[in-house]
Design a protein around this motif. Structure first.
Motif, PDB file in Angstrom:
ATOM      1  N   ILE A   1      47.072  20.284  56.476  1.00 38.94           N
ATOM      2  CA  ILE A   1      48.176  21.201  56.167  1.00 38.94           C
ATOM      3  C   ILE A   1      48.901  20.686  54.917  1.00 38.94           C
TER       4      ILE A   1
ATOM      5  N   ALA B   1      55.104  30.690  54.246  1.00 40.05           N
ATOM      6  CA  ALA B   1      53.807  31.371  54.373  1.00 40.05           C
ATOM      7  C   ALA B   1      52.838  30.550  55.221  1.00 40.05           C
ATOM      8  N   MET B   2      52.774  29.245  54.967  1.00 40.99           N
ATOM      9  CA  MET B   2      51.863  28.386  55.731  1.00 40.99           C
ATOM     10  C   MET B   2      52.317  28.297  57.191  1.00 40.99           C
ATOM     11  N   SER B   3      53.631  28.214  57.403  1.00 43.74           N
ATOM     12  CA  SER B   3      54.163  28.177  58.761  1.00 43.74           C
ATOM     13  C   SER B   3      53.758  29.432  59.534  1.00 43.74           C
ATOM     14  N   LYS B   4      53.887  30.575  58.887  1.00 44.84           N
ATOM     15  CA  LYS B   4      53.529  31.837  59.534  1.00 44.84           C
ATOM     16  C   LYS B   4      52.048  31.881  59.893  1.00 44.84           C
ATOM     17  N   THR B   5      51.209  31.402  58.976  1.00 38.43           N
ATOM     18  CA  THR B   5      49.764  31.388  59.211  1.00 38.43           C
ATOM     19  C   THR B   5      49.416  30.538  60.427  1.00 38.43           C
ATOM     20  N   ILE B   6      49.988  29.339  60.483  1.00 40.16           N
ATOM     21  CA  ILE B   6      49.695  28.423  61.597  1.00 40.16           C
ATOM     22  C   ILE B   6      50.156  29.022  62.914  1.00 40.16           C
ATOM     23  N   ARG B   7      51.355  29.572  62.936  1.00 36.29           N
ATOM     24  CA  ARG B   7      51.920  30.102  64.183  1.00 36.29           C
ATOM     25  C   ARG B   7      51.170  31.328  64.697  1.00 36.29           C
ATOM     26  N   HIS B   8      50.531  32.059  63.793  1.00 35.12           N
ATOM     27  CA  HIS B   8      49.841  33.277  64.205  1.00 35.12           C
ATOM     28  C   HIS B   8      48.341  33.094  64.429  1.00 35.12           C
ATOM     29  N   ILE B   9      47.814  31.965  63.975  1.00 32.49           N
ATOM     30  CA  ILE B   9      46.362  31.764  64.079  1.00 32.49           C
ATOM     31  C   ILE B   9      45.997  30.573  64.956  1.00 32.49           C
ATOM     32  N   ASN B  10      46.715  29.454  64.778  1.00 33.73           N
ATOM     33  CA  ASN B  10      46.357  28.232  65.501  1.00 33.73           C
ATOM     34  C   ASN B  10      47.451  27.905  66.520  1.00 33.73           C
TER      35      ASN B  10
END
Length: 256
Positions: free
Chosen positions: A121, A134-143
């Motif tokens: 990360i 943006a990275m926080s949103k990606t992690i929370r919605h995918i992993n």
């Protein structure tokens, strides 16, 4: 009808204005629909019954005013919360205000850095938010599994920080009083509202909290990630845009 998160700010401002004058036109036609305007107006008319009768109320929420959202008879200041089941957040501020009290928050973040590196990360040790929105949103919605690991790690960090802050303040009355005043008086503001008026638009109920009742007793205790002052104010360490990822924050709540 519940107000959307995006429009909640405008619904709150509208509610404040309608408390003072129920005959105004919709000041936010691009943000508040005719249907919602009618609902907020109905709520404000109901809420007005809980305020002291006979007073003349004026809206001051359009100005940067230290003392509240509306003023009664030119002398009594009210902070207004139009909410769906709580007293609302009294104050939000950056966790890095803790530098003032001898705590370097970033020095506690090493377990998070380890997780970032282990999971590739991208992060920054210099920014106040180690990971981008943006990275926080990606992690929370995918992993979801990683997001939960980060949440637990961030929670443990905040418990450690809260414990250290508690020990510092418990052993320094002057510093404890400064911290209490910073949180209650919203850090840089010199004055404070006389009353907090909370209207719950789910239950259609209202409560009035006398702010000076809170000031009388500023005894302190710890509860996990929170400090409780006099059973009247809760100061909680949290993250606003993904636990362990973006925007570490201090949130202050008034306890009724």
């Amino acid at each position: 009808m519940l107000h959307s998160k995006n429009n909640n700010q405008y619904a709150g401002k509208l509610f404040e204005q309608l408390l003072c004058d129920s005959n105004i036109e919709n000041p936010y036609p691009d943000k508040i629909s005719k249907e919602e305007f009618a609902i907020v107006k109905k709520d404000a008319i109901d809420a007005k019954n809980y305020l002291p009768s006979g007073g003349r109320y004026s809206w001051i929420g359009d100005k940067y005013n230290d003392r509240g959202d509306i003023i009664q008879d030119g002398t009594v200041y009210w902070e207004i919360k139009y909410t769906n089941g709580s007293n609302g957040t009294w104050y939000n501020t950056s966790v890095y205000i803790l530098d003032k009290y001898g705590i370097d928050y970033k020095s506690f973040l090493k377990p998070l850095y380890t997780l970032y590196e282990k999971n590739n990360i991208p992060y920054s040790k210099t920014n106040n938010s180690p990971v981008t929105v943006a990275m926080s949103k990606t992690i929370r919605h995918i992993n979801f599994e990683l997001a939960e690991q980060l949440r637990k790690t961030a929670s443990n960090i905040n418990i450690q920080v809260c414990s250290k802050l508690y020990n510092i303040l418990s052993n320094n009355t002057e510093l404890k009083n400064i911290f209490f005043n910073d949180m209650l008086l919203k850090r840089t503001k010199r004055n404070i509202a006389d009353f907090l008026f909370v209207y719950d638009y789910k239950k259609h109920t209202a409560k009035i909290i006398n702010i000076y009742d809170i000031i009388v007793n500023n005894s302190i205790r710890i509860n996990g990630q929170s400090l409780i002052f006099g059973d009247k104010i809760r100061i909680t360490l949290s993250w606003q845009n993904g636990a362990g990822l973006n925007n570490p924050t201090i949130r202050v709540f008034l306890i009724d």
